[in-house]
Design an enzyme around this catalytic site. Structure first.
Site, PDB file in Angstrom:
ATOM      1  N   LYS A   1       3.791  12.505  -6.924  1.00  0.00           N
ATOM      2  CA  LYS A   1       3.366  11.257  -6.276  1.00  0.00           C
ATOM      3  C   LYS A   1       3.020  10.183  -7.308  1.00  0.00           C
ATOM      4  CE  LYS A   1       1.719  11.551  -2.342  1.00  0.00           C
ATOM      5  NZ  LYS A   1       0.943  11.970  -1.187  1.00  0.00           N
TER       6      LYS A   1
ATOM      7  N   LYS B   1       4.868   6.605  -7.081  1.00  0.00           N
ATOM      8  CA  LYS B   1       4.124   5.375  -6.786  1.00  0.00           C
ATOM      9  C   LYS B   1       4.053   4.443  -7.991  1.00  0.00           C
ATOM     10  CE  LYS B   1       2.063   6.906  -2.771  1.00  0.00           C
ATOM     11  NZ  LYS B   1       1.752   6.224  -1.529  1.00  0.00           N
TER      12      LYS B   1
ATOM     13  N   PRO C   1       3.650  -1.308   4.555  1.00  0.00           N
ATOM     14  CA  PRO C   1       3.786  -1.456   3.090  1.00  0.00           C
ATOM     15  C   PRO C   1       2.925  -0.421   2.383  1.00  0.00           C
ATOM     16  CG  PRO C   1       2.433  -3.224   4.017  1.00  0.00           C
ATOM     17  CD  PRO C   1       3.015  -2.459   5.179  1.00  0.00           C
TER      18      PRO C   1
ATOM     19  N   ASN D   1      -6.729   6.864  11.782  1.00  0.00           N
ATOM     20  CA  ASN D   1      -6.898   8.217  11.259  1.00  0.00           C
ATOM     21  C   ASN D   1      -8.383   8.491  11.007  1.00  0.00           C
ATOM     22  OD1 ASN D   1      -7.594   7.467   8.431  1.00  0.00           O
ATOM     23  ND2 ASN D   1      -5.582   6.502   8.574  1.00  0.00           N
TER      24      ASN D   1
ATOM     25  N   ASP E   1       0.637   5.185   7.733  1.00  0.00           N
ATOM     26  CA  ASP E   1       1.991   5.089   7.187  1.00  0.00           C
ATOM     27  C   ASP E   1       2.899   4.251   8.076  1.00  0.00           C
ATOM     28  OD1 ASP E   1       1.668   6.602   4.837  1.00  0.00           O
ATOM     29  OD2 ASP E   1       1.522   8.420   6.068  1.00  0.00           O
TER      30      ASP E   1
ATOM     31  N   ILE F   1       0.483   0.045  -0.326  1.00  0.00           N
ATOM     32  CA  ILE F   1      -0.366  -0.862  -1.103  1.00  0.00           C
ATOM     33  C   ILE F   1      -0.495  -0.385  -2.549  1.00  0.00           C
ATOM     34  CG2 ILE F   1      -2.731  -1.771  -1.269  1.00  0.00           C
ATOM     35  CD1 ILE F   1      -2.567  -1.411   1.957  1.00  0.00           C
TER      36      ILE F   1
ATOM     37  N   PHE G   1      -5.089   8.086  -4.684  1.00  0.00           N
ATOM     38  CA  PHE G   1      -5.515   9.410  -4.222  1.00  0.00           C
ATOM     39  C   PHE G   1      -4.296  10.102  -3.623  1.00  0.00           C
ATOM     40  CE2 PHE G   1      -9.686   7.898  -4.862  1.00  0.00           C
ATOM     41  CZ  PHE G   1     -10.526   8.998  -4.857  1.00  0.00           C
TER      42      PHE G   1
ATOM     43  N   ALA H   1      -8.063   4.100   0.271  1.00  0.00           N
ATOM     44  CA  ALA H   1      -7.905   3.957   1.725  1.00  0.00           C
ATOM     45  C   ALA H   1      -6.874   4.937   2.256  1.00  0.00           C
ATOM     46  CB  ALA H   1      -7.469   2.526   2.055  1.00  0.00           C
TER      47      ALA H   1
ATOM     48  N   LYS I   1      -2.300  -5.562  27.714  1.00  0.00           N
ATOM     49  CA  LYS I   1      -2.576  -4.131  27.823  1.00  0.00           C
ATOM     50  C   LYS I   1      -1.426  -3.461  28.584  1.00  0.00           C
ATOM     51  CE  LYS I   1      -5.873  -0.824  29.535  1.00  0.00           C
ATOM     52  NZ  LYS I   1      -6.832  -0.563  30.589  1.00  0.00           N
TER      53      LYS I   1
END
Ligand code: C5P
Length: 403
Positions: free
Chosen positions: A338, A342, A304, A209, A277, A306, A324, A273, A287
């Protein structure tokens, strides 16, 4: 800087003991009084005469010395100091400290002291990385022992790696930081995650990302400036490693989780970080070729979480776990939900909708969500967000633990 400070320096038996002679000089130059305990093994590397000449004090070495005990008992020796510094801290003395073994003057003083102890490790890289040393260090950190170093470098034994003792001037800096009033998080350990994670599709392709790591790296740097012993676990970014921070570079979410677990115990964890997901369920060993048969189908599995995992750790949960929430709509409301989901203590919610410029940008606008409150911070640089957050954390610990 160290005027009037009393340091009890314990010199254990390692080749790095020669640097402790210079450390005595550097500390005295800055106005500190240095009393020394030289262990029996330490005396194989440096002589009591050098230590006493440089410190201009009697050197203490023997627990059962009647003269020593008459002049200065081991309890007094350990208490009449503003800081106890163990340099070099060998694997052996760390093991004894972790287990409460008191079989000579140095270890007896370490067990008897009511002062903060700073350990400056020095040992072979394999000894440093050994599970026994890691476990001892965890125990010591949980009890508030401060650590300075070690660093990577060439060793006297001919090997190269982590385990080299800090140079005397760097030890002086660590000691000065400890005493500095501008170091409100001195003695605290902080863990920060930053950057993206990369999830392998095959040996050359991955899912990732746009996280730049700017915010997480700025937080790690702010922690270090505030005197916290800081570990930064980061995915690949263009950011430079912040000074004074121990940085662990990883790629995948699973590696990030493992590195975070290895960094515990910590007093505070900040997860900045942008963890992927999902990851491809079975990355291909080779490849994947375009063979005219159409695009490959990727099966994704969830990574997972974190932040949630740190927040739910049964033993060694950091006292403060902070996350965050990058949202594109209903920012504050989603962040509040959230925080509960969490199980973390605080959430910094930011708007990453198109046009906000947050992802990869230099500025951030935060809604600061705690159990009882939502505070809207003005738009500011990511460095200022980091400084404000670390300030908030320092105030939180000061309220919990008024000195
Ligand atoms: O669930 P969401 O990704 O929106 O949550 C964001 C917060 O959770 C951030 O603090 C991020 O660092 C953390 N996170 C994590 N591990 C994941 C996903 C998110 O630590 N797998």
């Amino acid at each position: 800087m160290l005027s009037g400070k009393r340091i009890l320096l314990i010199i254990a038996g390692g080749i790095a003991a020669y640097k402790s002679l210079d450390l005595i000089r550097r500390l005295r130059e800055r106005g500190a009084t240095v009393r020394c305990i030289l262990t029996r093994a330490g005396a194989e590397f440096v002589t009591p005469l050098s230590v006493s000449a440089l410190s201009e004090q009697t050197v203490h070495g023997d627990l059962f010395s009647l003269t020593d005990e008459n002049e200065m008992g081991h309890i007094r020796l350990s208490r009449e100091a503003d800081l106890v510094v163990v340099a070099p801290a060998t694997a052996n003395i760390m093991a004894k400290m972790a287990n409460g073994i008191a079989d000579d003057l140095a270890t007896t003083a370490l067990l008897a002291t009511d002062k903060i102890v700073m350990a400056v490790p020095a040992m072979n890289v394999r000894m440093w990385e050994h599970a026994a040393t890691r476990a001892n260090m965890e125990i010591l950190m949980a009890r508030g022992v401060l650590f300075a170093g070690p660093v990577d470098g060439a060793m006297a034994c001919g090997e190269f790696g982590a385990g080299r003792m800090l140079d005397p001037l760097d030890i002086v800096t660590a000691i000065e930081t400890h005493f500095a009033t501008g170091a409100p998080l001195s003695g605290k350990r902080a863990l920060v995650t930053s950057g993206p994670t990369l999830e392998a599709i095959d040996p050359v392709r991955y899912i990732a990302n746009r996280s730049s790591g700017k915010q997480g790296h700025a937080i790690a740097a702010a922690f270090a400036r505030a005197g916290a012993a800081t570990t930064l676990v980061t995915g690949p970014t263009m950011q430079i490693d912040p000074p004074g921070v121990s940085v662990v570079h990883i790629e995948s979410a699973r590696a990030m989780l493992e590195a975070c677990r290895n960094a515990l115990p910590a007093h505070v964890a900040v997860c900045a970080a942008a963890v992927s997901d999902w990851r491809p369920e079975t990355p291909s060993d080779n490849k994947i070729k375009k063979n005219g048969g159409g695009a490959p189908a990727l099966t994704l599995v969830e990574n997972p979480d974190i932040l949630a995992s740190l927040a739910k750790t049964d033993n060694a949960r950091p006292a403060l776990v902070i996350g965050f929430a990058a949202e594109t709509e209903n920012v504050a409301a989603n962040a509040t939900a959230k925080r509960l989901k969490k199980g973390c203590d605080w959430i910094l919610a930011n708007d990453v909708s198109t046009g906000s410029g947050t992802f990869g940008g230099d500025e951030n606008q935060i809604h600061f969500v705690t159990e009882t409150n939502i505070e809207d911070w003005p738009r500011m640089s990511k460095e200022d967000v980091a400084a404000r957050l670390v300030d908030q954390i320092a105030r939180h610990f000061a309220e919990q633990d008024p000195a």
